[in-house]
Design an enzyme around this catalytic site. Structure first.
Site, mmCIF file in Angstrom:
data_model
loop_
_atom_site.group_PDB
_atom_site.id
_atom_site.type_symbol
_atom_site.label_atom_id
_atom_site.label_comp_id
_atom_site.label_asym_id
_atom_site.label_seq_id
_atom_site.Cartn_x
_atom_site.Cartn_y
_atom_site.Cartn_z
ATOM 1 N N HIS A 194 0.844 -1.190 0.000
ATOM 2 C CA HIS A 194 0.000 0.000 0.000
ATOM 3 C C HIS A 194 0.882 1.245 0.000
ATOM 4 O O HIS A 194 2.008 1.217 0.506
ATOM 5 C CB HIS A 194 -0.902 0.012 1.230
ATOM 6 N N CYS A 221 -2.485 0.030 7.307
ATOM 7 C CA CYS A 221 -1.659 1.235 7.190
ATOM 8 C C CYS A 221 -1.773 2.097 8.446
ATOM 9 O O CYS A 221 -0.783 2.678 8.885
ATOM 10 C CB CYS A 221 -2.053 2.019 5.947
ATOM 11 N N GLU A 270 0.880 3.969 1.726
ATOM 12 C CA GLU A 270 1.335 4.448 3.030
ATOM 13 C C GLU A 270 2.471 3.587 3.571
ATOM 14 O O GLU A 270 3.449 4.109 4.102
ATOM 15 C CB GLU A 270 0.174 4.474 4.041
ATOM 16 N N CYS A 292 -6.139 2.372 5.383
ATOM 17 C CA CYS A 292 -6.803 1.148 5.823
ATOM 18 C C CYS A 292 -6.280 0.778 7.219
ATOM 19 O O CYS A 292 -5.302 1.359 7.695
ATOM 20 C CB CYS A 292 -6.537 0.024 4.821
#
Length: 147
Positions: free
Chosen positions: A46, A79, A48, A76
């Protein structure tokens, strides 16, 4: 924030979902990453998380306190956990979880599961403590920390 949004848009062209993240400290960009989960076949890639990894490498520290994270979308749960673990306290988000949900891009199920007690989650955690283990890893860590 404009950079995070541009990263999110650009990664769609590579087959990924539209998320970008930029980490800044003292006005200097430490990292800028886009979601690469689909193209890298890595569910943890992801934006992040990738940005946190890169910023930590650039600072040569796992502690990112004093940094700001700019995310195209609300992080999410995975993260969010990494943000807390890294010590980032200032997070700016362009688009909310509710907006992402409208597009089928959010993780409301995971948020719901995390809020439940362990015994009520769909993924079960079963304690499996080994016997006859010479060392407990937490004891090893604690002794090292005091040395």
């Amino acid at each position: 924030m404009k950079k995070a949004i541009q990263l999110a848009c650009d990664t769609v062209e590579r087959g990924n979902t539209p998320f970008g993240a930029v980490i800044v400290k003292d006005g200097e960009i430490l990292s800028e990453e886009a979601n690469e989960a689909t193209t890298e076949k890595d569910p943890t890639a992801h934006a992040e998380l990738l940005a946190i990894r890169e910023a930590a490498k650039n600072l040569r520290s796992e502690n990112l306190s004093g940094c700001e994270l700019y995310a195209s979308g609300e992080p999410c749960p995975m993260c969010l956990g990494a943000i807390y673990a890294a010590g980032i306290q200032d997070v700016y988000v362009a688009y909310s979880l509710e907006e992402a949900t409208e597009y089928g891009l959010a993780s409301p199920y995971v948020y719901e599961q995390v809020a439940k007690p362990n015994d009520k989650r769909d993924v079960s955690f079963t304690a499996l403590k080994p016997s006859n283990v010479e060392q407990h890893p937490y004891d090893v860590w604690k002794r090292k920390d005091k040395a």
